[in-house]
Scaffold this motif. Structure first.
Motif, PDB file in Angstrom:
ATOM      1  N   THR A 250       3.048  -3.253   7.799  1.00 18.26           N
ATOM      2  CA  THR A 250       4.402  -2.962   8.263  1.00 18.26           C
ATOM      3  C   THR A 250       5.047  -1.940   7.337  1.00 18.26           C
ATOM      4  O   THR A 250       5.167  -2.196   6.126  1.00 18.26           O
ATOM      5  CB  THR A 250       5.263  -4.235   8.278  1.00 18.26           C
ATOM      6  N   PRO A 251       5.465  -0.767   7.846  1.00 17.09           N
ATOM      7  CA  PRO A 251       6.165   0.206   6.984  1.00 17.09           C
ATOM      8  C   PRO A 251       7.398  -0.437   6.366  1.00 17.09           C
ATOM      9  O   PRO A 251       8.187  -1.104   7.050  1.00 17.09           O
ATOM     10  CB  PRO A 251       6.535   1.333   7.953  1.00 17.09           C
ATOM     11  N   SER A 252       7.571  -0.270   5.061  1.00 18.84           N
ATOM     12  CA  SER A 252       8.696  -0.901   4.378  1.00 18.84           C
ATOM     13  C   SER A 252       9.594   0.091   3.664  1.00 18.84           C
ATOM     14  O   SER A 252      10.666  -0.279   3.192  1.00 18.84           O
ATOM     15  CB  SER A 252       8.190  -1.941   3.367  1.00 18.84           C
TER      16      SER A 252
ATOM     17  N   ILE B 276       0.855  -1.182   0.000  1.00 22.34           N
ATOM     18  CA  ILE B 276       0.000   0.000   0.000  1.00 22.34           C
ATOM     19  C   ILE B 276       0.887   1.227   0.000  1.00 22.34           C
ATOM     20  O   ILE B 276       1.911   1.259   0.698  1.00 22.34           O
ATOM     21  CB  ILE B 276      -0.933   0.020   1.239  1.00 22.34           C
ATOM     22  N   VAL B 277       0.525   2.234  -0.772  1.00 24.33           N
ATOM     23  CA  VAL B 277       1.233   3.503  -0.760  1.00 24.33           C
ATOM     24  C   VAL B 277       0.305   4.537  -0.131  1.00 24.33           C
ATOM     25  O   VAL B 277      -0.880   4.617  -0.456  1.00 24.33           O
ATOM     26  CB  VAL B 277       1.685   3.928  -2.182  1.00 24.33           C
TER      27      VAL B 277
ATOM     28  N   THR C 159      13.451   1.012   0.748  1.00 23.28           N
ATOM     29  CA  THR C 159      14.453   1.650   1.597  1.00 23.28           C
ATOM     30  C   THR C 159      15.325   2.613   0.791  1.00 23.28           C
ATOM     31  O   THR C 159      15.613   3.724   1.224  1.00 23.28           O
ATOM     32  CB  THR C 159      15.339   0.598   2.279  1.00 23.28           C
ATOM     33  N   THR C 160      15.730   2.174  -0.398  1.00 23.51           N
ATOM     34  CA  THR C 160      16.488   3.037  -1.306  1.00 23.51           C
ATOM     35  C   THR C 160      15.810   3.019  -2.676  1.00 23.51           C
ATOM     36  O   THR C 160      15.119   2.056  -3.039  1.00 23.51           O
ATOM     37  CB  THR C 160      17.941   2.568  -1.442  1.00 23.51           C
ATOM     38  N   TRP C 161      16.034   4.092  -3.433  1.00 19.66           N
ATOM     39  CA  TRP C 161      15.369   4.247  -4.728  1.00 19.66           C
ATOM     40  C   TRP C 161      16.367   4.652  -5.797  1.00 19.66           C
ATOM     41  O   TRP C 161      17.384   5.282  -5.521  1.00 19.66           O
ATOM     42  CB  TRP C 161      14.258   5.292  -4.635  1.00 19.66           C
TER      43      TRP C 161
ATOM     44  N   ALA D 161       3.761  -2.854   3.751  1.00 21.81           N
ATOM     45  CA  ALA D 161       3.555  -4.214   3.254  1.00 21.81           C
ATOM     46  C   ALA D 161       2.658  -4.982   4.204  1.00 21.81           C
ATOM     47  O   ALA D 161       2.633  -4.723   5.407  1.00 21.81           O
ATOM     48  CB  ALA D 161       4.900  -4.926   3.108  1.00 21.81           C
ATOM     49  N   THR D 162       1.912  -5.931   3.657  1.00 16.56           N
ATOM     50  CA  THR D 162       1.052  -6.786   4.474  1.00 16.56           C
ATOM     51  C   THR D 162       0.886  -8.134   3.783  1.00 16.56           C
ATOM     52  O   THR D 162       0.876  -8.203   2.542  1.00 16.56           O
ATOM     53  CB  THR D 162      -0.327  -6.138   4.696  1.00 16.56           C
TER      54      THR D 162
END
Length: 311
Positions: free
Chosen positions: A269-271, A244-245, A308-310, A259-260
């Motif tokens: 859970t924040p990812s 989910i965003v 975490t990184t983009w 994420a779920t």
């Protein structure tokens, strides 16, 4: 002489008697020690008026303003680490069906036209079967009814398959209180579903306009308990559940990913966080082969570690 002396003596007795009477009169006019105390003047205090009670205005409790999730205007779907489809959508019949295809992980995009070969207007969903085959549920420009269109040549040509639309997952904008799945149409778990992410013919997740996430494992016949997520903007499937965003989340100045698992009661859970300018209705997310893509504004970002990184 005797008479004179008697007169003088009588006068003296008279004077003594008179003095005694005067003395008695003066003594009687004084209060005795046992008499009640004379009441002197009473000291009075002008009574001070009690201040009138100021009538305070009645303040009615104000319900906190809920953050409503708007219907996403963007669709993003990934087949694998390199093949993606995306599209913008709008109101029928004004909108046209112009999806885009990328075969290099979102670096470049090829614009396509499904309306030229079909009577397609608004795009509701995109499903990718292979590098060359993809299907879309769209609304027909003629009457805005749901239909399915498919390409077998990577979008170069499209064909209508109205008899196959019933086997697809979709939410008709004309009735967002229902969800259509491969096994039928069922009541949604809320009054307005704004996004849908199917995993299989029986498992899917829906995002409601109040930001609540619901999951089903029986084709939308029933849904598990909802998970509230104010600010949720869009969702997609992942390798083991859903992503989910959301926007306006503490600690993330941009798009927050959560994420779920697919379980009906799985927690969020924040990812990851993508710090960028965001407009909730213009966010789309996709996931495949361990990668996550985020379409926000004019940028298409990719992450190989859950956000975490983009790059």
């Amino acid at each position: 002489m005797l008479r004179r002396r008697l007169l003088i003596a009588g006068l003296a007795v008279f004077l003594l008697f008179d003095v005694a009477l005067v003395s008695f009169a003066l003594t009687a006019s004084k209060p005795s020690a046992n008499a009640g105390t004379a009441v002197g003047p009473v000291e009075t205090t002008t009574p001070t008026a009690e201040p009138a009670a100021t009538e305070q205005p009645v303040v009615e409790p104000v319900e906190p303003t809920a953050i409503e999730s708007s219907t996403p205007s963007r669709i993003l779907t990934a087949l694998d680490a390199s093949t993606l489809w995306r599209a913008t959508t709008g109101d029928c019949p004004a909108a046209t069906a112009n999806p885009e295809l990328s075969t290099d992980a979102g670096e470049t995009w090829t614009a396509l036209d499904a309306s030229a070969d079909t009577d397609s207007s608004s795009i509701l969903s995109i499903t990718i079967s292979s590098e060359s085959e993809a299907s879309m549920v769209t609304l027909t420009a003629a009457d805005c009814a749901p239909q399915r269109v498919t390409t077998f040549v990577a979008g170069a040509q499209w064909q209508e398959y109205p008899d196959r639309v019933g086997t697809n997952w979709y939410v008709d904008p004309a009735d967002r209180a229902t969800v259509h799945g491969p096994t039928g149409t069922f009541p949604a778990p809320c009054t307005s579903v704004v996004a849908l992410a199917p995993r299989t013919d029986t498992t899917a997740a829906v995002l409601c306009s109040d930001g609540t996430l619901f999951r089903t494992d029986d084709g939308a016949a029933t849904f598990g308990s909802g998970v509230a997520l104010p600010g949720a903007a869009n969702l997609t499937v992942s390798d083991d559940g859903y992503i989910i965003v959301a926007t306006d989340r503490a600690g993330c100045a941009g798009a927050q990913l959560l994420a779920t698992p697919e379980e009906l009661d799985g927690v969020l859970t924040p990812s990851g966080c993508r710090e960028t300018e965001v407009t909730p209705g213009d966010l789309a997310v996709a996931s495949a082969d361990g990668f996550v893509w985020l379409w926000a504004g004019d940028e298409m970002s990719k992450s190989s570690d859950g956000g975490t990184t983009w790059q």
